[in-house]
Design a protein around this motif. Sequence first.
Motif, short mmCIF file in Angstrom:
data_model
loop_
_atom_site.label_atom_id
_atom_site.label_comp_id
_atom_site.label_asym_id
_atom_site.label_seq_id
_atom_site.Cartn_x
_atom_site.Cartn_y
_atom_site.Cartn_z
N ALA A 131 -13.56 7.54 0.83
CA ALA A 131 -12.15 7.54 0.43
C ALA A 131 -11.98 6.63 -0.77
O ALA A 131 -12.93 6.03 -1.27
N TYR A 176 -0.41 5.24 -0.47
CA TYR A 176 -1.07 5.31 0.84
C TYR A 176 -1.64 6.69 1.13
O TYR A 176 -2.81 6.84 1.50
N ASP A 177 -0.83 7.73 0.97
CA ASP A 177 -1.29 9.08 1.31
C ASP A 177 -2.44 9.51 0.40
O ASP A 177 -3.39 10.14 0.86
N GLN A 222 0.80 -1.22 0.00
CA GLN A 222 0.00 0.00 0.00
C GLN A 222 0.83 1.28 0.00
O GLN A 222 0.31 2.37 -0.23
N MET A 264 -15.41 5.54 5.36
CA MET A 264 -14.33 4.93 4.59
C MET A 264 -14.70 4.82 3.11
O MET A 264 -13.84 4.93 2.23
N GLN A 315 -4.59 7.55 -1.09
CA GLN A 315 -5.78 6.73 -0.79
C GLN A 315 -6.57 7.32 0.37
O GLN A 315 -7.80 7.30 0.35
N TRP A 316 -5.86 7.87 1.37
CA TRP A 316 -6.54 8.31 2.58
C TRP A 316 -6.66 9.84 2.68
O TRP A 316 -6.93 10.36 3.74
N TRP A 333 -18.59 4.36 10.40
CA TRP A 333 -17.18 4.31 10.04
C TRP A 333 -16.99 3.76 8.62
O TRP A 333 -16.22 4.31 7.83
N LYS A 380 -8.97 11.82 1.76
CA LYS A 380 -10.29 12.32 2.15
C LYS A 380 -10.57 12.15 3.63
O LYS A 380 -11.53 12.74 4.15
N THR A 381 -9.77 11.37 4.32
CA THR A 381 -9.92 11.24 5.77
C THR A 381 -8.95 12.16 6.52
O THR A 381 -8.81 12.05 7.73
N ARG A 384 -6.99 13.11 10.83
CA ARG A 384 -5.57 13.21 11.14
C ARG A 384 -5.18 14.62 11.54
O ARG A 384 -4.41 14.83 12.49
N VAL A 431 -11.45 3.70 -1.44
CA VAL A 431 -11.46 2.34 -0.92
C VAL A 431 -12.53 1.55 -1.67
O VAL A 431 -13.70 1.94 -1.70
#
Length: 231
Positions: free
Chosen positions: A176, A17-18, A13, A173, A20-21, A169, A23-24, A28, A178
Amino acid sequence: MDQDQIKALFDQQAEGYDTQWVKTAPIRECLHFLLDSLFTDLPDDARILCVGAGTGAEIAHLASRHPGWHFVAVEPSGAMLEECRHKAERGGFADRCTFHEGYVESLPADQRHHAATCFLVSQFILDEAERIRFFAEIARRLQPGGLLASSDLASDVASPEYAVLLRAWMSMMSTAAVSPEMLERMRHAYANDVGVLPPEKIAALIAAGGFSLPVRFFQAGLIHAWCSRRD
């Protein structure tokens, strides 16, 4: 999943990785915003241990605000650690970082740090005694009174509240990048491969690892975060 399987998963991943996530990111960013206030009294030349550093999000955040701080990034996934290194080079703070490929127990314990971060890491240790030892290994590498900011997925999975949180949750997800297949794998992993425990139980494990008064300072969905101090 065992350690090798988890490492292989993050190796796969790492490159995206950055993205992919992204939108979350509000979750963070809020966690990092509160982290600033927890670490506000650390010295100008503080040494920060980042366990399970991933691609280095918290290091980048803290390095941009504290030009005298030095960081030790501990990460078993070589691919994730390489992304962390690239982020540090692009941000101009690589000379303030030490990159350690491996687990915290393989990091020499002779240099004590002022504080540590450990975000969404201990949840992958299913055995509670091993999880306590994990926190104890972090404590060994902190100065007396050193701070730990840690987060994990947490909930009482047998409660009706968990069903509500899990549904929300998974909906979050899905916004994103996913796939439905990955969402289903995540749902399965939460039930079988991730140590999702009640928040009070995780706080007790942190305390058993050598930390005083784990205080929950953040929650977003299933993510809970604690601040504690090495005994």
